[in-house]
Write an enzyme that holds these catalytic residues in place. Structure first.
Site, PDB file in Angstrom:
ATOM      1  N   GLY A   1       0.801  -1.229   0.000  1.00 55.44           N
ATOM      2  CA  GLY A   1       0.000   0.000   0.000  1.00 55.44           C
ATOM      3  C   GLY A   1       0.824   1.265   0.000  1.00 55.44           C
ATOM      4  O   GLY A   1       0.761   2.058  -0.924  1.00 55.44           O
ATOM      5  N   SER A   2       1.634   1.461   1.051  1.00 55.43           N
ATOM      6  CA  SER A   2       2.343   2.737   1.131  1.00 55.43           C
ATOM      7  C   SER A   2       3.684   2.651   0.403  1.00 55.43           C
ATOM      8  O   SER A   2       4.319   1.594   0.366  1.00 55.43           O
ATOM      9  CB  SER A   2       2.562   3.127   2.584  1.00 55.43           C
ATOM     10  OG  SER A   2       3.238   2.107   3.267  1.00 55.43           O
TER      11      SER A   2
ATOM     12  N   GLU B   1      -0.462   5.976  -0.837  1.00 53.18           N
ATOM     13  CA  GLU B   1      -0.850   6.493   0.491  1.00 53.18           C
ATOM     14  C   GLU B   1      -0.129   7.770   0.916  1.00 53.18           C
ATOM     15  O   GLU B   1       0.015   8.035   2.123  1.00 53.18           O
ATOM     16  CB  GLU B   1      -0.689   5.407   1.572  1.00 53.18           C
ATOM     17  CG  GLU B   1      -1.503   4.160   1.273  1.00 53.18           C
ATOM     18  CD  GLU B   1      -1.423   3.086   2.370  1.00 53.18           C
ATOM     19  OE1 GLU B   1      -1.167   3.424   3.528  1.00 53.18           O
ATOM     20  OE2 GLU B   1      -1.637   1.900   2.045  1.00 53.18           O
TER      21      GLU B   1
ATOM     22  N   TRP C   1      -6.928   0.183  17.579  1.00 57.56           N
ATOM     23  CA  TRP C   1      -5.906   1.224  17.701  1.00 57.56           C
ATOM     24  C   TRP C   1      -6.487   2.578  18.098  1.00 57.56           C
ATOM     25  O   TRP C   1      -5.872   3.614  17.907  1.00 57.56           O
ATOM     26  CB  TRP C   1      -5.085   1.311  16.401  1.00 57.56           C
ATOM     27  CG  TRP C   1      -4.061   0.212  16.333  1.00 57.56           C
ATOM     28  CD1 TRP C   1      -3.674  -0.609  17.352  1.00 57.56           C
ATOM     29  CD2 TRP C   1      -3.279  -0.191  15.198  1.00 57.56           C
ATOM     30  NE1 TRP C   1      -2.710  -1.492  16.918  1.00 57.56           N
ATOM     31  CE2 TRP C   1      -2.458  -1.263  15.609  1.00 57.56           C
ATOM     32  CE3 TRP C   1      -3.200   0.242  13.867  1.00 57.56           C
ATOM     33  CZ2 TRP C   1      -1.563  -1.901  14.742  1.00 57.56           C
ATOM     34  CZ3 TRP C   1      -2.306  -0.393  13.015  1.00 57.56           C
ATOM     35  CH2 TRP C   1      -1.496  -1.457  13.447  1.00 57.56           C
TER      36      TRP C   1
ATOM     37  N   CYS D   1       0.143  -7.796   9.320  1.00 58.72           N
ATOM     38  CA  CYS D   1       1.588  -7.872   9.467  1.00 58.72           C
ATOM     39  C   CYS D   1       1.976  -8.449  10.809  1.00 58.72           C
ATOM     40  O   CYS D   1       2.395  -7.730  11.700  1.00 58.72           O
ATOM     41  CB  CYS D   1       2.247  -6.519   9.262  1.00 58.72           C
ATOM     42  SG  CYS D   1       1.287  -5.132   9.798  1.00 58.72           S
TER      43      CYS D   1
ATOM     44  N   HIS E   1      11.341  -4.049   7.365  1.00 59.73           N
ATOM     45  CA  HIS E   1      11.856  -3.433   8.590  1.00 59.73           C
ATOM     46  C   HIS E   1      13.354  -3.200   8.490  1.00 59.73           C
ATOM     47  O   HIS E   1      13.934  -2.525   9.329  1.00 59.73           O
ATOM     48  CB  HIS E   1      11.558  -4.325   9.795  1.00 59.73           C
ATOM     49  CG  HIS E   1      10.097  -4.586   9.955  1.00 59.73           C
ATOM     50  ND1 HIS E   1       9.220  -3.608  10.345  1.00 59.73           N
ATOM     51  CD2 HIS E   1       9.339  -5.693   9.741  1.00 59.73           C
ATOM     52  CE1 HIS E   1       7.994  -4.109  10.390  1.00 59.73           C
ATOM     53  NE2 HIS E   1       8.042  -5.359  10.017  1.00 59.73           N
TER      54      HIS E   1
HETATM   55  N1  GLN Z   1      -1.544  -0.366   3.725  1.00 58.21           N
HETATM   56  C1  GLN Z   1      -0.723  -0.053   4.834  1.00 58.21           C
HETATM   57  C2  GLN Z   1       0.659   0.380   4.363  1.00 58.21           C
HETATM   58  O1  GLN Z   1       1.113  -0.108   3.392  1.00 58.21           O
HETATM   59  C3  GLN Z   1      -0.584  -1.231   5.764  1.00 58.21           C
HETATM   60  C4  GLN Z   1       0.202  -0.902   6.997  1.00 58.21           C
HETATM   61  C5  GLN Z   1       0.227  -1.997   8.019  1.00 58.21           C
HETATM   62  O2  GLN Z   1      -0.156  -3.109   7.759  1.00 58.21           O
HETATM   63  N2  GLN Z   1       0.704  -1.728   9.209  1.00 58.21           N
HETATM   64  O3  GLN Z   1       1.308   1.203   4.969  1.00 58.21           O
HETATM   65 ZN    ZN Z   2       1.559  -4.593   7.518  1.00 64.26          ZN
END
Ligand code: GLN
Ligand code: ZN
Length: 762
Positions: free
Chosen positions: A440-441, A492, A569, A651, A702
């Site tokens: 996504g991002s 995003e 959250w 994740c 990461h």
């Molecule tokens: N779509 C979000 C991104 O790509 C997902 C983030 C996540 O799973 N923590 O940033």
């Molecule tokens: Zn994720």
């Protein structure tokens, strides 16, 4: 007289002073002495702020994490950090954060070390450093931190009550590195605890708070026996122990908790209210009972009169043996509501942060000690706030309640089963084998962040902002096309955070300015405040996605955050069950999904990164949670036609115990984090015969490392040994927003090449 006390205070500082001091120290921009100075100042300040209480926690402050502190106090450093010759504080941060050897070479010494593992503190969003054990682990007391803070507190006239993690919980929180039984270490551990308690008494304290939150979990007989053994052994000392539990009910540990030989017991009277009368019946008459009557986990005002109605008869029975406290440490709430000058005043009047919660405590104690009349103004003010919240039209939206009544299970049901949908979708989307995509991002560059900040501050107009974001989207689409990805995303750029972005556009959400809560180390989160019935006044993402789609012939994924993650959250309302709030969120996201579909978006991803985080502490309650959580996801996702492909993303890497729920979500494609588990994680999907498509992450986002093509091919072959290749996707572990384009570009190029190579082989 009723005694008031606190179990722990947020240490990060009202303006995140500790965060900034830590980060500056870590970057080498300030000295050790400066950091220690900030810590001492914060402690003094926080003690002053708690001075109205009869007992104030000491030792709850931490430069990183209270569990890691305990490991150092008990002399239980991981093997790899033991014979470090440098500074002790430095060594503490080495274990907390890890250190690469490359930095060390500059100093000419090898001080590289792997970080301790981090995991969630019970069912909170706080993360602690996991203690490490081996069969030959020994313990030696280092009371320096506890004693220093205790001396400082006593010297400042603070009515200090040191706080430590109890021996059984300490063992329970850790991990055995060699398969040995952690409980075998108890005998070696207890003498060190006894020494610590003696040292604290010698320093001049009377009470010690000893936390054993394991008592609210399901315990094997061996663990219960350990509790019994531990407290009988510690009973000989002179310290008065306040055995402290929080976050849940004692249930079948209730009798044990009552009988352990300690001077007092603290229980969470928010979560375990129904157990308190039984407790009062069973508790030996020489023991103090501390009731956690102010919720330490949320930000709502306590209903003082209702609490007093309930407390007064208990006070009659317990007299001076009754103590009052927050339900748990206030670590989990922001510091001070007074700082929130921009918050809507009506909503603000319903809230209480840490300092306000302590005031509530004092108010309750005064009412019990001197009669309600003594605090009638406080009570009247509180009543007004409670009544206003209960009846506010900001909270209660009849249209939302009516829509919720209309909900039926069919709304969560796709029209056809996965096998039929998959055929229709593959005809329409016409994707190659091993389709490539991202989560996504894309990198959030300095320009993007700057533009968003300016826009928020009103320095950049809507049109100019939209133009900038569109440029960013266009660039992101060009990059993905050049890389040859099969399913694209818009990147995003317009989102600061996957929850806040949606919260800001939904009715029923409010945002604080300084409502930070420590997540781990110097990292804080500012959870949005979900205060009312949730509705979506207008589409939230459709314009961005359709714009992105207009730039390419490749399919563009719509990108949404799922209802369960929005819930888990946020600080959520306490006036209705979480399940109901989650269903409201589901309806709002469902409407967005349907709008995207109507606008021609054929693939929609609904992220549920926090699904697992909502699991209750006791396994016996998992089913109930998973049932409503999965139902909420299904309502959000499944109102589309068979040809629309629904993706979800999670994740984390623990699916083994929640597989039926994952399958029940029935997403056409699920993308998960697997790169670090070497695809072994897929075994559970294989064993479960998970039927739908899966994108196992092949790029650990990461790390700055760039995975090679061959490595990705190897990973995918391992995946294909477990999951039928025609059901596999190729993608990173998670979003790329924290990475640099310079890292992302080659990594994704290798990923696309790997997919091509795989297609050629199979
Ligand atoms: N779509 C979000 C991104 O790509 C997902 C983030 C996540 O799973 N923590 O940033
Ligand atoms: Zn994720």
């Amino acid at each position: 007289m009723v005694t008031t006390h606190n179990l722990g205070f947020p240490r990060i500082g009202a303006r995140r002073e500790l965060k900034f001091a830590l980060e500056s120290y870590w970057k080498g921009q300030s000295s050790r002495e400066e950091l220690i100075g900030v810590g001492a100042q914060l402690r003094q300040h926080h003690w002053q702020q708690q001075a109205g209480l009869d007992l104030v926690p000491v030792g709850d402050f931490s430069f990183y994490d209270q569990v890691l502190d305990m490991s150092f106090t008990l002399g239980n450093l991981p093997e790899r950090a033991r014979d470090y010759r440098g500074d002790a504080l430095d060594n503490y941060f080495r274990v907390a954060r890890g250190r690469s050897t490359s930095g060390a070479q500059e100093h000419g010494a090898c001080d590289g070390v792997q970080a301790g593992e981090m995991t969630k503190w019970f069912d909170t969003n706080y993360h602690y450093i996991v203690p490490e054990f081996m069969a030959d682990t020994t313990f030696t007391l280092d009371a320096s931190r506890m004693l220093e803070q205790t001396h400082q507190a006593l010297a400042a006239g603070v009515k200090a009550k040191p706080v430590i993690i109890g021996p059984v919980t300490y063992l329970w929180l850790g991990k055995s590195k060699d398969g040995s039984d952690r409980l075998d270490l108890l005998e070696r551990l207890l003498p060190v605890y006894a020494q610590l308690l003696d040292a604290l008494v010698a320093a001049g304290v009377e009470w010690v708070q000893i936390d054993e939150p394991v008592l609210v979990t399901e315990l094997d007989p061996a663990w219960r026996h350990a509790l019994s053994l531990a407290y009988h052994r510690l009973n000989g000392g002179r310290a008065k122990l306040l055995l402290t539990t929080y976050f849940g009910q004692l249930q079948d540990n209730l009798h044990l908790a009552c009988t352990l030989p300690v001077a007092g017991l603290h229980v969470d009277a928010i979560n375990a209210r129904n157990e308190i009368v039984t407790l009062v019946d069973q508790l030996p008459s020489h023991k103090v009972l501390s009731l956690g009557v102010v919720n330490g986990r949320n930000i709502w005002k306590t209903d003082l009169e209702a609490t007093l109605d309930w407390l007064e008869p208990l006070h009659e029975r317990l007299g001076d043996r009754l103590w009052l406290a927050p339900s748990c440490s206030l670590l989990h709430v922001p510091v001070d509501l007074a700082a929130e000058t921009r918050l809507d005043s009506e909503i603000r009047s319903w809230l209480a942060f840490a300092l306000q919660k302590l005031d509530e405590l004092t108010g309750l104690a005064n009412a019990l000690n001197q009669g309600r009349q003594a605090v009638h103004e406080t009570l009247a003010e509180n009543r007004a706030a409670i009544v206003s919240r209960r009846s506010s039209t900001r909270v209660h939206n009849p249209a939302v309640k009516a829509a919720l009544k209309q909900l039926d299970a069919d709304m969560g049901q796709r029209r056809s089963p996965f096998e039929s949908r998959a055929i229709l979708q593959s005809e329409l989307l016409n994707l190659p084998a091993f389709p490539t995509t991202t989560i996504g991002s894309f990198p959030q560059t300095a320009q993007i962040r700057h533009a968003r900040r300016q826009h928020k501050a009103g320095e950049l107009g809507d049109d100019a902002y939209t133009t900038l974001m569109r440029e960013e989207i266009a660039r992101c689409v060009r990059e993905q096309e050049a890389l040859g990805l099969d399913v694209l995303v818009h990147g995003e750029a317009e989102r600061n955070d996957m929850v806040e972005y949606f919260g800001e556009q939904l009715d029923g959400y409010a945002f604080s300015q300084f409502g930070w809560v420590q997540s781990y180390g110097s990292r804080c989160v500012k959870p949005p405040i979900l205060f009312g019935d949730i509705s979506r006044p207008r589409p939230m993402t459709v314009e961005w996605i359709t714009y992105a789609q207009s730039l390419t012939d490749k399919p563009m994924k719509g990108m949404l955050t799922g209802p369960v993650t929005l819930l888990n959250w946020s600080f959520v309302r306490d006036d209705q069950p979480r399940a109901v709030t989650c269903r409201q969120l589901a309806l709002a996201i469902r409407a967005e999904v349907q709008d995207l579909e109507r606008a021609g978006v054929r693939i929609i991803q609904i992220d549920e990164a926090a699904l697992r985080e909502g699991l209750p502490l006791r396994k016996s309650q998992w089913d109930a949670y998973l049932t409503w959580a999965v139902e909420a996801f299904r309502i959000a996702a499944n109102g589309v036609s068979d040809t629309t492909q629904i993706h979800t993303h999670m994740c984390y890497s623990e699916f083994n115990d929640i597989m039926p729920a994952i399958a029940a979500m029935d997403a056409d494609v699920i993308t998960i984090e697997t790169s670090r588990s070497d695809m072994e994680l897929l075994d559970v999907f294989d064993d479960f015969q998970y039927p739908n498509e899966i994108g196992p992450g092949v790029y650990d986002i990461h790390s700055p490392n760039i995975p090679g093509q061959e490595h990705i091919v190897q990973l995918m072959r391992k995946a294909a040994a477990r999951i039928a290749p025609e059901r596999l996707w190729v993608n990173p572990d998670c979003g790329l927003k924290t990475r640099q384009w310079e890292e992302v570009r080659p990594a994704l190029r290798n990923m696309v090449e790997a997919a091509r190579a795989l297609r050629a082989i199979t």
